[in-house]
Design an enzyme around this catalytic site. Structure first.
Site, mmCIF file in Angstrom:
data_model
loop_
_atom_site.group_PDB
_atom_site.id
_atom_site.type_symbol
_atom_site.label_atom_id
_atom_site.label_comp_id
_atom_site.label_asym_id
_atom_site.label_seq_id
_atom_site.Cartn_x
_atom_site.Cartn_y
_atom_site.Cartn_z
ATOM 1 N N CYS A 121 0.786 -1.239 0.000
ATOM 2 C CA CYS A 121 0.000 0.000 0.000
ATOM 3 C C CYS A 121 0.823 1.297 0.000
ATOM 4 C CB CYS A 121 -1.014 -0.006 1.139
ATOM 5 S SG CYS A 121 -0.657 -1.082 2.505
ATOM 6 N N ARG B 161 7.502 -11.219 4.911
ATOM 7 C CA ARG B 161 7.224 -11.043 6.334
ATOM 8 C C ARG B 161 7.994 -12.091 7.114
ATOM 9 N NH1 ARG B 161 0.625 -9.941 5.948
ATOM 10 N NH2 ARG B 161 0.818 -8.139 4.538
ATOM 11 N N GLN C 145 0.793 -11.028 -3.564
ATOM 12 C CA GLN C 145 -0.617 -10.721 -3.386
ATOM 13 C C GLN C 145 -1.228 -10.205 -4.681
ATOM 14 O OE1 GLN C 145 -0.108 -7.853 -0.109
ATOM 15 N NE2 GLN C 145 -1.381 -9.187 1.136
ATOM 16 N N ASP D 19 -2.868 -7.673 -5.134
ATOM 17 C CA ASP D 19 -3.162 -6.502 -4.315
ATOM 18 C C ASP D 19 -3.758 -5.378 -5.160
ATOM 19 O OD1 ASP D 19 -3.298 -5.330 -1.887
ATOM 20 O OD2 ASP D 19 -1.147 -5.086 -1.603
ATOM 21 N N HIS E 25 -5.568 -1.201 -4.779
ATOM 22 C CA HIS E 25 -5.957 -0.053 -3.959
ATOM 23 C C HIS E 25 -6.784 0.901 -4.806
ATOM 24 C CE1 HIS E 25 -2.526 -1.699 -1.710
ATOM 25 N NE2 HIS E 25 -3.236 -1.328 -0.672
ATOM 26 N N LYS F 60 -13.881 -2.858 7.654
ATOM 27 C CA LYS F 60 -13.566 -3.702 6.501
ATOM 28 C C LYS F 60 -14.622 -4.782 6.318
ATOM 29 C CE LYS F 60 -10.464 -6.537 9.352
ATOM 30 N NZ LYS F 60 -9.096 -7.097 9.489
ATOM 31 N N HIS G 179 -8.285 -0.666 0.508
ATOM 32 C CA HIS G 179 -7.362 -1.783 0.295
ATOM 33 C C HIS G 179 -8.215 -2.996 -0.075
ATOM 34 C CE1 HIS G 179 -4.102 0.206 2.827
ATOM 35 N NE2 HIS G 179 -5.187 0.846 3.220
#
Length: 635
Positions: free
Chosen positions: A333, A362, A380, A382, A384, A464, A510
């Protein structure tokens, strides 16, 4: 007089203080026998709990979720009771409830064996059959420390000593065994009938590798015999579907000690990966996302601004160059905001949707790693979305519809929806939270979805939606999410020019559909037991000849299929055809084609579909259309 208000709104009156058990008995004999605990407000209490003032009360039985927790907690104590009877020198430590069961950690001079586990379970059954009452007493902290030291339970004494001075602690006794616990517990051991010990593992005292290694015994407990059997059957099926086992058998990937927590993808596994990624890339293109790519390493200063350095530092891999500190990104992000900030953005540009197949790292603890489901390096899907508050509803509604289609294409139709609302510690105004939560809830209503509210489970920066898949054997996998973020655009100074000419902060959504691609592929393998649908299967067709006389024709068949874009394996080995069919079937291709003299003469193929289904002979053209139709319909 004491007035007790029951869940149906009716009231019962008692002349003085009354226990939960007495209230249950006054309602009916059946309820009295079934009662495991009581619930006063939000607090679950023992049936022996005395109610001394007007109160609402629910009687908890094995049919309630709280009742199952009480059963599992009490079974953990029954386990400790049995261990102490069989192994008097063992010391008990902690024994919490976990998902689907419980565990208890013991200090003992040697590891417990499978034979020990069987003996412990047998003793638990015998102790439960004695139906001994479970009795609670309260002691001052220091008296409790002295009590456990006196009986040689030094771990318990250490736990109690960490409780603030002057506090009381509760102890529960069943027969000769007494344990520290907040409770509540079942009224007697006879309530514990349906349990099984599962395995033994090592665990460090207090989770610190510098401390003693303890013996952790895992178990499961259920309200009924049928529920226990269903769970054990599910575990057997899950073991057959274990993605780690399938990964080896199907030659898809491996995990190597030279890079723990990361995946080495083999050619067939990478074919599956590419199938998933290219499908999602098309989803991006068809739904207004612009694909971007951010760097892997970002300066420490950025992570300090976002708050990750303070809250997530221990999970980040770091490095240093020319006296500057950097971190491998654990999420994408911040990079997307830096892209958003390049150039002036207008309200006419919103909503602006970025998507990235972003590789993240991670620093997960070694003990938490699990095949490709829980790794240190992952990618991911991912995305946004930068938008205004007024656009949240429309974006979330369209996202839910998109997510449903994607999951259906992968074979998932059972989705659980959850709205996670504001936690106590949060940023942003209550008005903004009100609008964001209302938009999320309304988006699910627009989508016709039933959902549950999870109070306080939202992130500190916004509420969320969570989307959880339910697989073929009933397991749940939380994959998709869309989160409203008021914080990061503020922290990183993102803005757009509104209609009034003033600069405003965008809202940042997100969103992810699959989550980690590694984890999602693991879920796919387990959902389909390795037999992936035709469009995803690494080998879609295996072509086998019966004798060398058909080798040239088999090669022509393969060339034709490959020209149609199909993934094909050719087996020309001089082996019996039954052997070759059996061997290829174990690799789970959707189709196996056998060519002999008859097929060669007719320009045809003998078709076997997965599951040992003989579809007979058909022309090569007809077979190609069958496979292409499978792929087009994601069947």
């Amino acid at each position: 007089m004491i007035h007790i208000t029951l869940p149906d709104g009716s009231q019962r009156e008692y002349p003085g203080p009354v226990t939960v058990a007495e209230v249950a008995a006054s309602i009916g004999t059946g309820l009295a026998k079934a009662a495991l605990a009581g619930k006063i407000g939000d607090k679950v209490v023992d049936t022996s709990h005395v109610i001394a003032a007007d109160s609402p009360l629910s009687i908890i039985t094995a049919k309630d979720a709280e009742g199952l927790d009480v059963i599992r907690h009490s079974t953990a104590h029954l386990l400790a009771y049995a261990v102490k009877e069989l192994f008097p020198e063992a010391q008990v430590t902690i024994g919490p409830v976990i998902e689907n069961g419980f565990f208890y950690d013991f200090s003992y001079k040697r590891p417990f064996t499978p034979d020990d586990l069987a003996a412990i379970e047998k003793r638990m059954t015998a102790l439960a059959a004695k139906d001994e009452p479970v009795l609670r007493r309260v002691l001052p902290r220091d008296d409790a420390v002295a009590h456990f030291k006196g009986i040689g339970e030094h771990y318990k004494a250490e736990i109690i000593a960490s409780i603030p001075a002057g506090e009381d602690v509760s102890l529960y006794r069943e027969g000769a065994f007494e344990d520290l616990c907040r409770g509540p517990h079942v009224p007697s051991t006879g309530k514990l009938k349906h349990f099984k010990l599962m395995k033994v593992a090592g665990a460090y005292w207090r989770g610190d590798h510098r401390n003693e290694m303890l013996q952790r015994v895992y178990g499961t407990a259920w309200a009924t015999k049928d529920e226990l059997q269903q769970y054990l059957t599910m575990l057997e099926e899950a073991e057959k579907r274990d993605h780690r086992k399938l990964g080896r058998e199907l030659d898809l990937f491996h995990i190597d000690e030279h890079s723990p927590g990361t995946v080495f993808w083999h050619p067939k596994g990478w074919t599956v990966w590419q199938g998933v990624e290219q499908y999602m890339r098309k989803v991006y293109q068809d739904n207004g996302y612009q694909e971007v790519k951010g760097p892997q390493i970002l300066d420490k200063g950025l992570w300090e601004k976002t708050g990750h350095w303070d809250k997530y530092r221990d999970n980040m891999f770091t490095t240093e160059s020319e006296k500057r500190d950097y971190a491998l990104k654990p999420m994408n992000c911040p990079g997307h905001i830096l892209i958003f900030k390049q150039g002036i953005k207008s309200y006419r540009d919103l909503p602006l949707r970025y998507g990235e197949f972003g590789q993240c790292h991670r620093n997960e603890p070694t003990g938490g790693l699990h095949g490709i489901m829980r790794v240190r390096g992952f990618t991911q899907d991912d995305g946004h979305i930068f938008c205004t508050e007024n656009q949240i509803l429309a974006e979330c509604t369209s996202f839910t519809a998109l997510l449903q289609k994607v999951y259906a294409d992968f074979g998932f139709h059972n989705i659980i929806y959850k709205v996670a609302t504001r936690p106590e510690a949060r940023i942003g105004s209550d008005e903004s939270w009100d609008r964001a939560e209302a938009a999320l809830i309304e988006s699910l209503r627009h989508s016709g979805c039933e959902f549950v509210i999870a109070p306080g489970d939202g992130a500190f920066y916004g509420p969320k939606l969570e989307y959880t898949l339910k697989d073929a054997i009933g397991r749940q996998w939380q994959c998709g999410t869309i989160q409203v973020d008021f914080s990061l655009p503020e922290r990183l100074d993102a803005e757009f020019v509104a209609e009034d000419g003033a600069r405003h902060r965008p809202v940042m959504l997100h969103r992810a559909i699959l989550g980690s691609l590694e984890r999602f592929i693991g879920i796919l393998l387990e959902e389909h037991a390795g037999a992936l649908p035709t469009w995803l299967a690494p080998v879609q067709v295996s072509v086998l000849n019966i004798t060398d006389a058909q080798a040239e024709y088999a090669q022509e068949v393969v060339k034709t299929l490959k020209n149609q874009g199909l993934r094909v394996a050719l087996d020309l080995r001089n082996e019996k055809i039954t052997y070759k069919i059996r061997e290829h079937s174990m690799q789970k291709p959707p189709y196996i084609l056998v060519v002999g003299d008859k097929e060669k003469a007719a320009g045809a193929v003998a078709v076997r579909a997965r599951g040992n289904k003989d579809l007979g002979a058909m022309s090569l053209e007809a077979f190609v259309q069958t496979v292409l139709q499978d792929i087009a319909h994601k069947s």
